[in-house]
Scaffold this active site. Structure first.
Site, PDB file in Angstrom:
ATOM      1  N   GLU A  26      14.792   3.310  -3.017  1.00 60.51           N
ATOM      2  CA  GLU A  26      14.951   4.031  -1.757  1.00 60.51           C
ATOM      3  C   GLU A  26      16.414   4.334  -1.428  1.00 60.51           C
ATOM      4  O   GLU A  26      16.931   3.952  -0.366  1.00 60.51           O
ATOM      5  CB  GLU A  26      14.282   3.251  -0.619  1.00 60.51           C
ATOM      6  CG  GLU A  26      12.798   3.020  -0.878  1.00 60.51           C
ATOM      7  CD  GLU A  26      12.089   2.283   0.252  1.00 60.51           C
ATOM      8  OE1 GLU A  26      12.789   1.670   1.089  1.00 60.51           O
ATOM      9  OE2 GLU A  26      10.847   2.329   0.300  1.00 60.51           O
ATOM     10  N   TYR A 107       5.364   5.273   4.404  1.00 61.99           N
ATOM     11  CA  TYR A 107       5.276   4.209   5.392  1.00 61.99           C
ATOM     12  C   TYR A 107       5.363   4.807   6.790  1.00 61.99           C
ATOM     13  O   TYR A 107       6.376   4.669   7.488  1.00 61.99           O
ATOM     14  CB  TYR A 107       6.411   3.191   5.195  1.00 61.99           C
ATOM     15  CG  TYR A 107       6.322   2.411   3.905  1.00 61.99           C
ATOM     16  CD1 TYR A 107       5.351   1.428   3.736  1.00 61.99           C
ATOM     17  CD2 TYR A 107       7.208   2.654   2.863  1.00 61.99           C
ATOM     18  CE1 TYR A 107       5.261   0.701   2.556  1.00 61.99           C
ATOM     19  CE2 TYR A 107       7.129   1.928   1.683  1.00 61.99           C
ATOM     20  CZ  TYR A 107       6.163   0.957   1.532  1.00 61.99           C
ATOM     21  OH  TYR A 107       6.077   0.241   0.358  1.00 61.99           O
ATOM     22  N   GLU A 143       5.229   4.194  -3.556  1.00 58.42           N
ATOM     23  CA  GLU A 143       4.891   3.072  -2.677  1.00 58.42           C
ATOM     24  C   GLU A 143       4.185   3.631  -1.454  1.00 58.42           C
ATOM     25  O   GLU A 143       4.480   4.734  -1.000  1.00 58.42           O
ATOM     26  CB  GLU A 143       6.136   2.326  -2.188  1.00 58.42           C
ATOM     27  CG  GLU A 143       6.884   1.519  -3.200  1.00 58.42           C
ATOM     28  CD  GLU A 143       8.061   0.788  -2.553  1.00 58.42           C
ATOM     29  OE1 GLU A 143       8.034   0.550  -1.315  1.00 58.42           O
ATOM     30  OE2 GLU A 143       9.012   0.471  -3.281  1.00 58.42           O
ATOM     31  N   TRP A 182       2.049  -0.852  -2.183  1.00 53.86           N
ATOM     32  CA  TRP A 182       2.799  -2.062  -1.880  1.00 53.86           C
ATOM     33  C   TRP A 182       1.894  -2.943  -1.028  1.00 53.86           C
ATOM     34  O   TRP A 182       1.422  -2.500   0.013  1.00 53.86           O
ATOM     35  CB  TRP A 182       4.073  -1.706  -1.100  1.00 53.86           C
ATOM     36  CG  TRP A 182       4.941  -2.879  -0.786  1.00 53.86           C
ATOM     37  CD1 TRP A 182       4.876  -3.678   0.331  1.00 53.86           C
ATOM     38  CD2 TRP A 182       5.985  -3.406  -1.603  1.00 53.86           C
ATOM     39  NE1 TRP A 182       5.818  -4.663   0.268  1.00 53.86           N
ATOM     40  CE2 TRP A 182       6.523  -4.525  -0.917  1.00 53.86           C
ATOM     41  CE3 TRP A 182       6.525  -3.070  -2.840  1.00 53.86           C
ATOM     42  CZ2 TRP A 182       7.567  -5.281  -1.423  1.00 53.86           C
ATOM     43  CZ3 TRP A 182       7.568  -3.813  -3.341  1.00 53.86           C
ATOM     44  CH2 TRP A 182       8.075  -4.914  -2.635  1.00 53.86           C
TER      45      TRP A 182
END
Length: 276
Positions: A26, A107, A143, A182
């Site tokens: 990231e 996310y 992820e 994840w």
């Protein structure tokens, strides 16, 4: 084959048991040393280009990925992940000559997309799939996660499973090559489960693990997109064919070269016009 970096003294080698060398986890460059967002993305792009070419020289038969989150897909957007606030330009980063395939993460709750994290995440996936089709390289959802108890979309495991099902269905796009969620955890040394510190833990066996196994099997069984390198006539002689070409890795590619058998693609230009 082992090579040593003359500047750092570190040894790299082509290892057939390693699929990918990921440059960073990231990477971001928010301030660019000025205290303001680097919305243009030039510093991170320059670093990624240099680092990926270095790894390619040291281990030319390994795949190279950046490991970024997919930010900067629309730098004019006021929506944080889409905009350029973190100094990323996903399309340019993924299009770099020595980057073999793209990555993006998901996310939404962590990124503040709490109104409809599942719907927002689905659009995030489909937008990257559309961009991947234009770039002409494989792209993987590297992820993703929804913390248990932190949104209506993941109030409990069953609710989160339904949310994850929506996302892995979206990953079935022919422009995407797979996903890596994840976090699958194991037992600790004393035989107890690893703690669910971020609310994203997945254990096996579980309904979530079964869901991911089924989705992975569906991806593995589908017809894969063809990524074929069009070699330029002006490429140097060092770009010669060799058996077991890195770009033919079965986890990502299935295709036949148009000019030479089993070429080593990716060491030189990999822009969109070099693919079909």
């Amino acid at each position: 084959m082992t090579r040593k970096n003359r500047y750092t003294g570190l040894a790299y080698r082509d290892d057939p048991t390693i699929m990918t060398r990921e440059l960073a986890n990231e990477p971001r460059n928010r301030s660019a040393g000025t205290g303001f967002a680097d919305t243009g993305g030039a510093p991170l792009l320059k670093w990624a280009d240099s680092a990926s070419r270095l790894v390619k020289r040291l281990a030319p038969n390994q795949l190279v990925a950046l490991g970024d989150e997919g930010f900067g897909l629309d730098k004019t957007s006021s929506d944080y992940p889409y905009g350029g606030y973190e100094g990323n330009d996903w399309v340019k980063l993924t299009s770099l000559p020595a980057i073999d395939y793209g990555t993006f993460h998901l996310y939404p709750v962590t990124w503040g997309e709490t109104a409809d994290p599942v719907g927002w995440g689905t659009k995030w996936i489909t937008d990257h799939a559309a961009a991947a089709a234009k770039i002409g390289k494989p792209v993987v959802l590297g992820e993703f996660g929804l913390p248990i108890g932190q949104s209506p979309a993941s109030a409990d495991e069953a609710t989160r499973d339904a949310s994850y099902q929506t996302w892995v269905d979206a990953v079935q796009s022919p422009s995407l090559s797979g996903f890596q969620f994840w976090l699958l955890t194991a037992l600790t040394d004393d035989g107890t489960l690893y703690g669910d510190y971020d609310g994203l833990r997945v254990v096996f066996p579980s309904s979530t693990a079964t869901l991911f196994r089924s989705a992975a099997a569906a991806i593995a069984g589908r017809a894969r997109p063809t990524f074929v390198c069009r070699h330029r006539e002006d490429e140097p002689a060092a770009h010669e064919p060799r058996p077991g070409a890195r770009h033919q890795h079965p986890a990502l590619y299935r295709g036949q070269p148009t000019v030479r058998p089993q070429p080593r693609c990716g060491r030189y230009a990999r822009s969109q016009e070099n693919y079909r």
